[in-house]
Motif scaffolding. Structure first.
Motif, PDB file in Angstrom:
ATOM      1  N   LYS A 106       0.830  -1.206   0.000  1.00 17.03           N
ATOM      2  CA  LYS A 106       0.000   0.000   0.000  1.00 17.03           C
ATOM      3  C   LYS A 106       0.863   1.254   0.000  1.00 17.03           C
ATOM      4  CE  LYS A 106      -3.796   2.220   2.504  1.00 17.03           C
ATOM      5  NZ  LYS A 106      -4.699   2.168   3.680  1.00 17.03           N
ATOM      6  N   PHE A 107       1.987   1.185   0.709  1.00 15.08           N
ATOM      7  CA  PHE A 107       2.899   2.324   0.732  1.00 15.08           C
ATOM      8  C   PHE A 107       3.515   2.546  -0.648  1.00 15.08           C
ATOM      9  CE2 PHE A 107       7.401   3.614   1.205  1.00 15.08           C
ATOM     10  CZ  PHE A 107       7.214   4.891   1.678  1.00 15.08           C
ATOM     11  N   ALA A 108       3.943   1.473  -1.295  1.00 14.87           N
ATOM     12  CA  ALA A 108       4.577   1.582  -2.611  1.00 14.87           C
ATOM     13  C   ALA A 108       3.604   2.050  -3.675  1.00 14.87           C
ATOM     14  CB  ALA A 108       5.189   0.244  -3.019  1.00 14.87           C
ATOM     15  N   MET A 109       2.313   1.860  -3.434  1.00 18.06           N
ATOM     16  CA  MET A 109       1.303   2.266  -4.408  1.00 18.06           C
ATOM     17  C   MET A 109       0.680   3.617  -4.080  1.00 18.06           C
ATOM     18  SD  MET A 109       1.097   0.161  -6.881  1.00 18.06           S
ATOM     19  CE  MET A 109      -0.476   0.698  -7.565  1.00 18.06           C
ATOM     20  N   GLY A 110       0.632   3.984  -2.789  1.00 14.43           N
ATOM     21  CA  GLY A 110      -0.145   5.158  -2.405  1.00 14.43           C
ATOM     22  C   GLY A 110       0.604   6.467  -2.379  1.00 14.43           C
ATOM     23  N   CYS A 111       1.878   6.449  -2.037  1.00 17.16           N
ATOM     24  CA  CYS A 111       2.622   7.711  -1.858  1.00 17.16           C
ATOM     25  C   CYS A 111       3.145   8.207  -3.205  1.00 17.16           C
ATOM     26  CB  CYS A 111       3.767   7.510  -0.875  1.00 17.16           C
ATOM     27  SG  CYS A 111       3.229   7.093   0.788  1.00 17.16           S
ATOM     28  N   SER A 112       2.249   8.577  -4.061  1.00 14.35           N
ATOM     29  CA  SER A 112       2.618   8.918  -5.438  1.00 14.35           C
ATOM     30  C   SER A 112       3.389  10.228  -5.538  1.00 14.35           C
ATOM     31  CB  SER A 112       1.355   9.002  -6.303  1.00 14.35           C
ATOM     32  OG  SER A 112       0.430   9.926  -5.753  1.00 14.35           O
ATOM     33  N   SER A 113       3.357  11.066  -4.483  1.00 12.44           N
ATOM     34  CA  SER A 113       4.088  12.341  -4.519  1.00 12.44           C
ATOM     35  C   SER A 113       5.486  12.234  -3.938  1.00 12.44           C
ATOM     36  CB  SER A 113       3.310  13.413  -3.750  1.00 12.44           C
ATOM     37  OG  SER A 113       2.031  13.625  -4.296  1.00 12.44           O
ATOM     38  N   LEU A 114       5.845  11.072  -3.404  1.00 12.59           N
ATOM     39  CA  LEU A 114       7.106  10.929  -2.684  1.00 12.59           C
ATOM     40  C   LEU A 114       8.301  11.174  -3.603  1.00 12.59           C
ATOM     41  CD1 LEU A 114       7.938  10.209   0.224  1.00 12.59           C
ATOM     42  CD2 LEU A 114       8.302   7.875  -0.575  1.00 12.59           C
ATOM     43  N   ILE A 157      13.464  -4.929  -2.649  1.00 17.63           N
ATOM     44  CA  ILE A 157      13.464  -3.482  -2.391  1.00 17.63           C
ATOM     45  C   ILE A 157      12.046  -2.944  -2.455  1.00 17.63           C
ATOM     46  CG2 ILE A 157      14.255  -1.251  -3.233  1.00 17.63           C
ATOM     47  CD1 ILE A 157      16.780  -2.555  -4.188  1.00 17.63           C
ATOM     48  N   PHE A 158      11.323  -3.278  -3.504  1.00 17.90           N
ATOM     49  CA  PHE A 158       9.941  -2.857  -3.657  1.00 17.90           C
ATOM     50  C   PHE A 158       9.126  -4.028  -4.162  1.00 17.90           C
ATOM     51  CE2 PHE A 158      11.877   1.434  -4.079  1.00 17.90           C
ATOM     52  CZ  PHE A 158      11.165   2.063  -3.076  1.00 17.90           C
ATOM     53  N   PRO A 159       7.851  -4.072  -3.807  1.00 16.40           N
ATOM     54  CA  PRO A 159       6.993  -5.105  -4.382  1.00 16.40           C
ATOM     55  C   PRO A 159       6.793  -4.875  -5.876  1.00 16.40           C
ATOM     56  CG  PRO A 159       5.704  -3.537  -3.106  1.00 16.40           C
ATOM     57  CD  PRO A 159       7.130  -3.204  -2.858  1.00 16.40           C
ATOM     58  N   THR A 160       6.197  -5.867  -6.504  1.00 16.68           N
ATOM     59  CA  THR A 160       5.984  -5.784  -7.962  1.00 16.68           C
ATOM     60  C   THR A 160       5.155  -4.561  -8.314  1.00 16.68           C
ATOM     61  OG1 THR A 160       6.086  -8.189  -8.062  1.00 16.68           O
ATOM     62  CG2 THR A 160       5.181  -7.047  -9.982  1.00 16.68           C
ATOM     63  N   SER A 161       4.096  -4.307  -7.515  1.00 21.51           N
ATOM     64  CA  SER A 161       3.266  -3.126  -7.739  1.00 21.51           C
ATOM     65  C   SER A 161       3.990  -1.914  -7.178  1.00 21.51           C
ATOM     66  CB  SER A 161       1.908  -3.290  -7.048  1.00 21.51           C
ATOM     67  OG  SER A 161       1.234  -4.420  -7.547  1.00 21.51           O
ATOM     68  N   PHE A 162       4.153  -0.908  -8.006  1.00 25.30           N
ATOM     69  CA  PHE A 162       5.008   0.216  -7.643  1.00 25.30           C
ATOM     70  C   PHE A 162       4.468   1.462  -8.321  1.00 25.30           C
ATOM     71  CE2 PHE A 162       8.655   2.969  -8.549  1.00 25.30           C
ATOM     72  CZ  PHE A 162       9.259   3.066  -7.295  1.00 25.30           C
ATOM     73  N   ASN A 163       4.197   2.511  -7.514  1.00 24.25           N
ATOM     74  CA  ASN A 163       3.648   3.741  -8.075  1.00 24.25           C
ATOM     75  C   ASN A 163       4.390   4.977  -7.575  1.00 24.25           C
ATOM     76  OD1 ASN A 163       1.770   5.142  -9.694  1.00 24.25           O
ATOM     77  ND2 ASN A 163       0.519   5.636  -7.902  1.00 24.25           N
ATOM     78  N   LEU A 164       5.612   4.790  -7.086  1.00 25.55           N
ATOM     79  CA  LEU A 164       6.382   5.941  -6.604  1.00 25.55           C
ATOM     80  C   LEU A 164       7.107   6.593  -7.786  1.00 25.55           C
ATOM     81  CD1 LEU A 164       7.887   4.405  -3.330  1.00 25.55           C
ATOM     82  CD2 LEU A 164       5.692   5.557  -3.663  1.00 25.55           C
ATOM     83  N   THR A 165       6.346   7.087  -8.714  1.00 29.92           N
ATOM     84  CA  THR A 165       6.911   7.555  -9.983  1.00 29.92           C
ATOM     85  C   THR A 165       7.654   8.877  -9.859  1.00 29.92           C
ATOM     86  OG1 THR A 165       4.754   8.530 -10.488  1.00 29.92           O
ATOM     87  CG2 THR A 165       5.197   6.333 -11.359  1.00 29.92           C
ATOM     88  N   ASN A 166       7.457   9.603  -8.764  1.00 28.71           N
ATOM     89  CA  ASN A 166       8.154  10.880  -8.582  1.00 28.71           C
ATOM     90  C   ASN A 166       9.414  10.743  -7.733  1.00 28.71           C
ATOM     91  OD1 ASN A 166       6.410  12.840  -9.972  1.00 28.71           O
ATOM     92  ND2 ASN A 166       4.887  12.215  -8.470  1.00 28.71           N
ATOM     93  N   LEU A 167       9.759   9.523  -7.362  1.00 27.41           N
ATOM     94  CA  LEU A 167      10.899   9.308  -6.479  1.00 27.41           C
ATOM     95  C   LEU A 167      12.205   9.713  -7.159  1.00 27.41           C
ATOM     96  CD1 LEU A 167      11.330   8.203  -3.615  1.00 27.41           C
ATOM     97  CD2 LEU A 167      11.788   5.976  -4.655  1.00 27.41           C
ATOM     98  N   SER A 168      12.965  10.566  -6.486  1.00 22.79           N
ATOM     99  CA  SER A 168      14.250  11.015  -7.019  1.00 22.79           C
ATOM    100  C   SER A 168      15.420  10.618  -6.136  1.00 22.79           C
ATOM    101  CB  SER A 168      14.247  12.549  -7.196  1.00 22.79           C
ATOM    102  OG  SER A 168      13.326  12.951  -8.172  1.00 22.79           O
ATOM    103  N   TYR A 169      15.194  10.561  -4.833  1.00 22.03           N
ATOM    104  CA  TYR A 169      16.267  10.283  -3.881  1.00 22.03           C
ATOM    105  C   TYR A 169      15.881   9.050  -3.069  1.00 22.03           C
ATOM    106  CZ  TYR A 169      17.275  15.134  -5.039  1.00 22.03           C
ATOM    107  OH  TYR A 169      17.541  16.293  -5.718  1.00 22.03           O
TER     108      TYR A 169
END
Length: 1058
Positions: free
Chosen positions: A696-704, A718-730
């Motif tokens: 849920k964390f990997a999918m929900g925090c889309s602004s991270l 490192i991350f589950p298959t489902s992944f929505n942290l598309t803004n992650l830079s660091y």
């Protein structure tokens, strides 16, 4: 409003010049063409090609007459029989005189008198019409007054054969707005509103009769009444066609804007590219960058021309005040950050006297000196004057400023002024705001002058060298609302203090002084007080016996590092009475006790809570009642334990920043974190957290954007298959127990920093990392990665600055394409890399650290090694390198650590190594990785007090609070001294210097010049074939801590130290 019987839709009709020449000031005719029966108008509007017409066809519709050359220079004489009486007088005499235009009225227009000589400033088109006015008796007199004003603007009504009821000469200067496809002349589109305003009711009535005549040049009646046009659409159409009549002020201001652009870009600048008169001549200049117009009159009222001149291409720039004179409605002018040095000769503030609407002038961050302010009193309308960070010195003209009777706000920050300025400032009686921060003021505050500014509401004395106690006259400034005394050397205790008399005070900034002590109860009677900032002062809490509650309700309290004197070390007790707090910063105070959950409960409007670096203990509890306003929590560097609250994401759903690092939290990441859709920064590092990354964390925090999980016990992928942290830079996951391959799901982000060091990651380095155009730092040390270094990483040569792949199982050769011009630190040690170095790093001129120890490299030192002028650390220990140590090494002037040990080097030790100074440098430990800086625009918008000086003060305070180094790992170097390998990092690394040439096959004598290395700390020449004696100059090795010459063939005496 247009009368009922004149409701016409004239939008489709156009005025097209048959001929006009630059400089013609005489008689010209135009053809009124168009109408629903003419395809040109509608085809142009619908994007179709208009009908082609020749100049001969145009002449059949109307006669075209160009005046003789003489008429371009002077107007022809008027015969006595001609009427020379102005139209405005005729209109008064014949206000209700009626007439008509019959069906046989010719459409050819008669000649008119040329524009008088006084109107020769620009080429004009003079149009003449033969008709009489037929005004409705119900039309308001203001319409006729408007027509009369227009008549007065264009000249007199005087023409051969003109009847008494004829209208005035109408001045139509055709703009170069839209190209015509039927001729080479421009087209001007006109709306009913502009025609009504220009010609008046008589023209509208005449055109209605023409529409009804069988031979009218508008051949068919209109099908849609004018009243059906909504007001908003009429206004938009009018704004779009504001240059229909270009003799007006709008056209003049457009031309002036283009002249401004040319001046700003002289000689070869490229600013204001959107101000393009050629690409789209119909563009609305009110939409241009930095231009704001009045919504009704369309006059330019605001110009923001800051940051435009591209200096230092030109050392000195001078301002031409005349360029701004066409903007006589200008209210706001910003010329800051342009490197302007002064006025053009004979130009100055005297010119600005014509800008009688100018109220705000921003000239900050230029090169103006005191002479620039001469005659500034001529700009009598000024209310706000910004002169921050120029070259103003001690002789600022106070009398000149004092004549600005309307001046309310004066900003002189960054000027170099003497304390006498404060003694003379009393004449600036109209001031509400005086800002003189960072002006080099020193000594104690005078007891006269500035204290006479009884109307002053904001006073900024910050960042000076002022000292002593606050003068008692400060109590006279009863209107003061904001007082900033921060970053000075004020001392003394409170109470007593004149501050307690300032009953209007709302914002008090005392940070970074030597007040000792400050008793907060001395401010309890200031009922309007909202903000207290008192960092780095000594605060004394009220005595436990005192029960007096403060009369104020604070919104912001910042007491960072206050050296608080409390027996209990608890939070100040008066905060129990506060219920409107929005910002609380009590960081770096060593506060004791349990986590103060009551602060969150009592202040339902709280937006920011910073309790970092204290000594709070126990669990971290949060209220059950949600607070959607809270966007920042920092409880790092405490002794909190237990799990992170499971409901944290539900109670604070709009968190933007969360830092719980360096505590003793246990358990897993709460699933409610997946509800934090606004979360940008999350730091959970240096705890005892475990488990895997929640789906849920990997999918929900889309602004991270920033995620730090370093130094925990996380495991799994490192991350589950489902992944929505598309803004992650660091992303920092170093020093955990993650295993498996680096997931391909990360390939969809545009990362800036990856630190995966010291885990159990396996597989090959992913090739998709080379596609990340913003990837600056890669740290993958201490894993089980294998295979070659991907060639795709060479595509990062324009961004990559830090690369650490050490302590893995990488094999193959170092790609020769590794020639990043930006890279500074490379750690490839303790792998299985083989082959020669060849051309890798050949052009990496910014390279500071090159660590290739303990690999299987072969070949020779490359002859280009001396070109790496920034190189400070070169470690090639334990490889299979051979040949001579080349003299090119001596060209490395910044070298401080050289390790060539355990190779097969032979030959002599280069004498020129003594040319290297081995001086202390911070380049070695400074990763120069920059800072996580996306906080800038966000934090400033989230803080309270938007658009105020106080918000800037708060932003400067929290700018340090919301930054992090990009790479978690420090620059670490292993070097052998005293036959032991030591780890050097941080400041110790900066001071360390040494040469290790041990375990090679070097021969010959020890160069005596090495005795000149007075700054070196370690020198190891052991296990070689050196002969001869120890040079006597070695007694000059003043900083030497470890000298190893063992296992050679040396003889002679040992030199004594000097």
């Amino acid at each position: 409003m247009v009368p009922e019987h004149l409701k016409l839709d004239l939008r489709p009709y156009l005025v097209e010049m048959s001929d006009i020449r630059q400089g013609v000031r005489g008689i010209t005719y135009v053809t009124m063409k168009g109408g629903p029966g003419h395809d040109d108008c509608h085809s142009h509007k619908e994007g179709k090609a208009p009908m082609k017409e020749t100049m001969q066809q145009e002449s059949e519709e109307s006669e075209v007459v160009l005046p003789p050359a003489a008429s371009m220079l002077a107007p022809p004489s008027v015969e006595p029989s001609q009427s020379t009486q102005p139209e405005v007088q005729n209109k008064k005499k014949h206000k209700k005189k009626t007439g008509s235009i019959g069906p046989n009225t010719p459409t050819t227009m008669t000649a008119s008198q040329p524009i008088p000589a006084t109107r020769r400033a620009a080429p004009k088109l003079t149009v003449r019409r033969n008709y009489t006015s037929q005004p409705d008796s119900s039309i308001a007199s203001r319409v006729h007054r408007r027509s009369a004003r227009k008549a007065a603007e264009v000249g007199t009504m005087s023409s051969a054969g003109a009847s008494q009821g004829e209208r005035e000469i109408v001045d139509l200067t055709i703009p170069e707005n839209r190209p015509s496809q039927t001729s080479t002349h421009p087209i001007s589109w006109c709306t009913p509103d502009t025609l009504w305003a220009k010609f008046g009711p008589g023209f509208m009535a005449a055109q209605q009769q023409k529409l009804e005549a069988p031979t009218a040049w508008w051949s068919q009646p209109l099908t849609r009444p004018y009243r059906e046009l909504k007001k908003g659409r009429r206004e938009r159409q009018l704004r779009k066609n504001e240059f229909c009549f270009v003799d007006g002020p709008a056209y003049e201001e457009r031309i002036a804007l283009l002249q401004l652009k040319a001046s700003i870009n002289y000689p070869n600048g490229s600013s204001l590219s959107g101000w393009d008169e050629s690409a789209n001549k119909l563009s609305d200049c009110c939409q241009w960058e930095g231009v704001e117009c009045n919504n009704t009159t369309r006059h330019v009222i605001r110009l923001d021309l800051s940051f435009l001149m591209e200096y230092p291409t030109q050392k000195d720039r001078y301002l031409n005040a005349s360029l701004f004179l066409p903007f006589h409605k200008l209210n706001y002018l910003d010329l800051s950050d342009n490197g302007i040095s002064g006025w053009v000769p004979n130009e100055g503030f005297n010119r600005f006297s014509r800008l009688n609407k100018l109220e705000v002038l921003v000239l900050s961050d230029n090169h103006f000196n005191d002479s620039f302010l001469a005659s500034i009193s001529a700009v009598a309308s000024l209310k706000k004057l910004y002169l921050r960070y120029n070259q103003l010195d001690q002789l600022i003209s106070i009398p000149e400023l004092g004549r600005l009777n309307n001046l309310k706000e004066l900003y002189l920050d960054g000027s170099h002024i003497e304390k006498s300025f404060l003694q003379r400032a009393g004449i600036l009686t109209s001031l509400n705001v005086l800002s003189i921060g960072d002006c080099g003021l020193s000594g104690s505050l005078p007891a006269q002058g500035w204290c006479e500014l009884r109307n002053l509401q904001e006073l900024d004395l910050s960042e000076n060298e002022l000292e002593g106690i606050l003068p008692s006259c400060l109590a006279n400034m009863t209107a003061l609302r904001l007082l900033d005394l921060s970053s000075n050397h004020f001392n003394g205790s409170m109470p007593p203090s004149p501050l307690s008399s300032l009953q209007s005070l709302k914002y008090l900034v005392l940070s970074n002084n030597y007040f000792s002590p400050i008793r907060l109860s001395s401010f309890f009677n200031l009922s309007k007080l909202e903000v207290i900032l008192s960092d780095n002062n000594e605060i004394v809490d009220e005595a436990e016996s005192e029960t007096w509650a403060p009369t104020f309700q604070l919104k912001v309290i910042i007491l960072l590092n206050t050296s608080t004197k409390r027996s209990s070390g608890a939070i100040p007790r008066f905060l129990h009475y506060q219920h409107k707090l929005r910002v609380i910063d009590l960081s770096h105070n060593n506060l004791l006790g349990k986590f103060p959950t009551w602060l969150l409960k009592n202040n339902s409007r709280l937006e920011l809570l910073n309790l970092r670096n204290n000594s709070f203990i126990g669990p971290f509890h949060v209220p059950y009642h949600p607070n959607p306003k809270l966007w920042s929590i920092d409880v790092s560097d405490n002794h909190l334990r237990g799990p992170i609250p499971a409901n944290l994401g539900l109670v604070f759903p709009n968190l933007w920043y969360l830092n719980t690092s360096r505590n003793a939290f246990e358990g897993t990441i709460p699933s409610s974190f997946g509800d934090l859709v606004s979360l940008v920064t999350l730091d959970l590092s240096n705890n005892h957290l475990s488990g895997t990354m929640p789906k849920k964390f990997a999918m929900g925090c889309s602004s991270l954007q920033y995620l730090r999980l370093s130094n925990n016990n996380f495991n799994g992928q490192i991350f589950p298959t489902s992944f929505n942290l598309t803004n992650l830079s660091y992303l920092y996951i170093d020093n955990n127990q993650f295993f498996g391959k680096i997931p391909n799901s990360l390939s969809g982000i545009d990362g800036t920093t990856f630190d995966f060091s010291n885990n159990y990651l396996s597989g090959e380095l992913p090739r998709w990392m080379g596609n990340m155009s913003s990837l600056e730092e890669i740290a993958m040390a201490g894993n089980q990665l294998e295979g070659p270094i991907p060639l795709e990483l060479c595509k990062l040569d324009h961004v990559l600055t830090f690369l650490d792949l050490s302590e893995n199982y990488l094999s193959g050769s170092i790609p020769s394409c590794f020639n990043s011009s930006f890279i500074k630190h490379v750690h490839l040690n303790k792998n299985r890399l083989s082959g020669p170095i060849r051309n890798a790093f050949k052009d990496s001129f910014e390279l500071v650290t090159l660590d290739l120890r303990e690999n299987r490299l072969t070949g020779y030192l490359p002859n280009w090694i001396g070109n790496l002028s920034s190189l400070s650390i070169l470690l090639l220990k334990a490889n299979h390198l051979q040949g001579r140590i080349q003299n090119q090494l001596c060209l490395l002037g910044h070298l401080s650590m050289l390790d060539l040990s355990q190779n097969n080097f032979s030959g002599l030790i280069p004498h020129c190594l003594s040319n290297i100074t081995f001086e202390v440098t911070d380049q070695k430990s400074d990763l120069d990785e920059g800072w996580y800086g996306d906080y800038d625009p966000v934090v400033e918008t989230l803080l309270p007090y938007q658009g105020t000086k106080l918000n800037g003060i708060l932003f400067r305070h929290f700018a340090v609070f919301y930054i992090h180094p990009n790479v978690d790992a420090q620059q670490v170097v292993e070097f052998t001294t005293k036959r032991r390998s030591y780890i050097y990092k941080g400041d110790i690394l900066d001071y360390m210097s040494g040469i290790d040439l041990s375990c090679n096959s070097l021969s010959g004598g020890i160069p005596a010049e090495l005795g000149n290395l007075s700054n070196i700390h370690a020198l190891n020449l052991s296990f070689n074939n050196l002969t001869g004696s120890i040079p006597m100059k070695f007694s000059g090795l003043e900083q030497i801590e470890s000298l190893d010459l063992s296992y050679n063939n040396l003889n002679g005496i040992i030199p004594l130290s000097s």
